[in-house]
Write a protein that holds these residues in place. Structure first.
Motif, mmCIF file in Angstrom:
data_model
loop_
_atom_site.group_PDB
_atom_site.id
_atom_site.type_symbol
_atom_site.label_atom_id
_atom_site.label_comp_id
_atom_site.label_asym_id
_atom_site.label_seq_id
_atom_site.Cartn_x
_atom_site.Cartn_y
_atom_site.Cartn_z
ATOM 1 N N LEU A 94 0.812 -1.212 0.000
ATOM 2 C CA LEU A 94 0.000 0.000 0.000
ATOM 3 C C LEU A 94 0.849 1.267 0.000
ATOM 4 C CD1 LEU A 94 -2.796 -1.051 2.527
ATOM 5 C CD2 LEU A 94 -2.869 -1.075 0.018
ATOM 6 N N HIS A 95 2.153 1.111 -0.156
ATOM 7 C CA HIS A 95 3.048 2.266 -0.170
ATOM 8 C C HIS A 95 2.659 3.229 -1.290
ATOM 9 C CE1 HIS A 95 6.693 4.602 0.317
ATOM 10 N NE2 HIS A 95 6.898 4.524 -0.980
ATOM 11 N N GLY A 96 2.561 4.512 -0.987
ATOM 12 C CA GLY A 96 2.224 5.511 -1.980
ATOM 13 C C GLY A 96 0.738 5.666 -2.257
ATOM 14 N N THR A 97 -0.097 4.900 -1.559
ATOM 15 C CA THR A 97 -1.539 5.016 -1.731
ATOM 16 C C THR A 97 -2.165 5.514 -0.435
ATOM 17 O OG1 THR A 97 -2.051 2.742 -1.036
ATOM 18 C CG2 THR A 97 -1.488 3.092 -3.349
ATOM 19 N N ASP A 98 -3.322 6.143 -0.541
ATOM 20 C CA ASP A 98 -3.973 6.612 0.678
ATOM 21 C C ASP A 98 -5.470 6.360 0.729
ATOM 22 O OD1 ASP A 98 -5.072 8.620 -1.000
ATOM 23 O OD2 ASP A 98 -3.377 9.940 -0.584
ATOM 24 N N SER A 99 -6.064 5.848 -0.374
ATOM 25 C CA SER A 99 -7.509 5.631 -0.377
ATOM 26 C C SER A 99 -7.894 4.443 -1.253
ATOM 27 C CB SER A 99 -8.254 6.873 -0.887
ATOM 28 O OG SER A 99 -8.037 7.975 -0.043
ATOM 29 N N LEU A 100 -8.972 3.781 -0.867
ATOM 30 C CA LEU A 100 -9.616 2.763 -1.698
ATOM 31 C C LEU A 100 -10.764 3.444 -2.425
ATOM 32 C CD1 LEU A 100 -10.347 -0.174 -2.579
ATOM 33 C CD2 LEU A 100 -11.703 -0.330 -0.463
ATOM 34 N N TYR A 139 -20.345 8.433 -9.790
ATOM 35 C CA TYR A 139 -20.633 8.080 -8.403
ATOM 36 C C TYR A 139 -19.581 7.097 -7.911
ATOM 37 C CZ TYR A 139 -23.130 6.204 -4.326
ATOM 38 O OH TYR A 139 -23.482 5.820 -3.054
ATOM 39 N N SER A 140 -18.972 7.386 -6.768
ATOM 40 C CA SER A 140 -17.909 6.525 -6.252
ATOM 41 C C SER A 140 -17.895 6.516 -4.736
ATOM 42 C CB SER A 140 -16.542 6.974 -6.787
ATOM 43 O OG SER A 140 -16.250 8.289 -6.351
ATOM 44 N N ILE A 141 -17.234 5.507 -4.207
ATOM 45 C CA ILE A 141 -16.963 5.385 -2.779
ATOM 46 C C ILE A 141 -15.469 5.550 -2.607
ATOM 47 C CG2 ILE A 141 -17.164 3.931 -0.730
ATOM 48 C CD1 ILE A 141 -19.859 4.715 -1.963
ATOM 49 N N VAL A 142 -15.043 6.535 -1.832
ATOM 50 C CA VAL A 142 -13.614 6.790 -1.618
ATOM 51 C C VAL A 142 -13.335 6.714 -0.119
ATOM 52 C CG1 VAL A 142 -11.688 8.364 -1.980
ATOM 53 C CG2 VAL A 142 -13.554 8.274 -3.648
ATOM 54 N N VAL A 143 -12.622 5.678 0.302
ATOM 55 C CA VAL A 143 -12.384 5.424 1.725
ATOM 56 C C VAL A 143 -10.896 5.614 2.037
ATOM 57 C CG1 VAL A 143 -12.638 3.784 3.622
ATOM 58 C CG2 VAL A 143 -14.233 3.710 1.688
ATOM 59 N N PRO A 144 -10.539 6.581 2.870
ATOM 60 C CA PRO A 144 -9.137 6.714 3.283
ATOM 61 C C PRO A 144 -8.661 5.441 3.978
ATOM 62 C CG PRO A 144 -10.374 8.683 3.872
ATOM 63 C CD PRO A 144 -11.386 7.644 3.452
ATOM 64 N N LEU A 145 -7.434 5.014 3.673
ATOM 65 C CA LEU A 145 -6.907 3.794 4.296
ATOM 66 C C LEU A 145 -6.850 3.920 5.819
ATOM 67 C CD1 LEU A 145 -3.983 2.848 1.870
ATOM 68 C CD2 LEU A 145 -6.319 1.938 1.940
ATOM 69 N N THR A 146 -6.662 5.139 6.307
ATOM 70 C CA THR A 146 -6.607 5.332 7.760
ATOM 71 C C THR A 146 -7.937 5.009 8.419
ATOM 72 O OG1 THR A 146 -7.054 7.690 7.385
ATOM 73 C CG2 THR A 146 -4.757 7.030 7.691
ATOM 74 N N ASP A 147 -9.039 5.190 7.706
ATOM 75 C CA ASP A 147 -10.352 4.823 8.243
ATOM 76 C C ASP A 147 -10.537 3.314 8.304
ATOM 77 O OD1 ASP A 147 -10.706 7.699 7.354
ATOM 78 O OD2 ASP A 147 -12.676 7.333 8.229
ATOM 79 N N LEU A 148 -9.678 2.591 7.579
ATOM 80 C CA LEU A 148 -9.695 1.133 7.624
ATOM 81 C C LEU A 148 -8.604 0.594 8.550
ATOM 82 C CD1 LEU A 148 -10.209 0.474 3.806
ATOM 83 C CD2 LEU A 148 -11.902 0.121 5.613
ATOM 84 N N GLY A 149 -7.837 1.499 9.146
ATOM 85 C CA GLY A 149 -6.790 1.085 10.075
ATOM 86 C C GLY A 149 -5.494 0.669 9.413
ATOM 87 N N PHE A 150 -5.296 1.030 8.139
ATOM 88 C CA PHE A 150 -4.092 0.647 7.408
ATOM 89 C C PHE A 150 -3.333 1.880 6.924
ATOM 90 C CE2 PHE A 150 -7.196 -2.858 6.389
ATOM 91 C CZ PHE A 150 -6.656 -3.766 7.293
#
Length: 202
Positions: A94-100, A139-150
């Motif tokens: 997940l290096h360099g990424t911040d959202s799903l 329409y999209s769902i954008v979830v920060p990785l920090t909200d998933l604990g990663f």
């Protein structure tokens, strides 16, 4: 003494190369980046080479139809049932990424959760809490990785969608990980034509 631009080959008289005020430099800039996981050209394998599929159990049924740029997921769940979709990321860094980010063909009122599993740890969030509509109407769902604990130190094994409610249907067009990449624009400065080469005959 004279000056010349040296080419390939040999110089029998000998030559010396001097570089004067020669610099190569770059200023880093931030730019949005997107790592595509699946655009659903086919249904059984994602763009990372990982398998994909549906899961369900108890009094539930779930089916998917993928291809031609979208995945249609349909479910029916009883009191003791569960269902959803999964896509194998093969331990992706997940290096360099911040959202799903998960994009859809259209907005849906059906409820579901989206999440990631890293090793033995998995976490999901209610998709509607992270819904976005772009200026183009996507329409999209954008979830920060920090909200998933990663974070960028983790490696993701699976991205998944867990269906909620008694029945529902969604059409997904893209799954990706987004972030900010460091872009280095090329800037080359060369001063003093003599720097390309000077030679002496004696």
């Amino acid at each position: 003494e004279g000056y010349m631009k040296l080419g390939s080959g040999s110089n029998a008289a000998g030559a010396a190369l001097y570089l004067d005020n020669f610099t190569i430099s770059a200023d880093p800039e931030s730019a949005d980046s997107e790592l595509l996981i699946d655009t659903f050209a086919r249904g059984d394998v994602n763009l990372l080479g990982g398998n994909t599929g549906v899961f369900y159990g108890g009094s539930a049924a779930c089916e998917m139809a993928a291809g031609d740029g979208s995945l249609r997921l349909k479910w029916s769940i009883g009191d003791d049932g569960y269902a959803g979709y999964w896509s194998d990321l093969n331990g992706l860094s997940l290096h360099g990424t911040d959202s799903l980010k998960i994009c859809f063909a259209e907005e849906s009122s059906d409820e579901f959760r989206v999440g990631i599993r890293c090793g033995e740890t998995e976490k999901s969030v209610l998709a509607a809490d992270f819904a976005e509509i772009s200026e183009s109407g996507e329409y999209s769902i954008v979830v920060p990785l920090t909200d998933l604990g990663f974070d960028g130190e983790d490696r993701a094994d699976v991205v998944f969608i867990t269906a909620l409610g008694t029945e529902g249907e969604i059409e997904i067009t893209r799954i990706s990980l987004t972030g900010s990449a460091r872009v280095y624009p090329e800037r080359l400065s060369v001063f003093d034509q003599r720097g390309w080469g000077s030679f002496s005959d004696g």
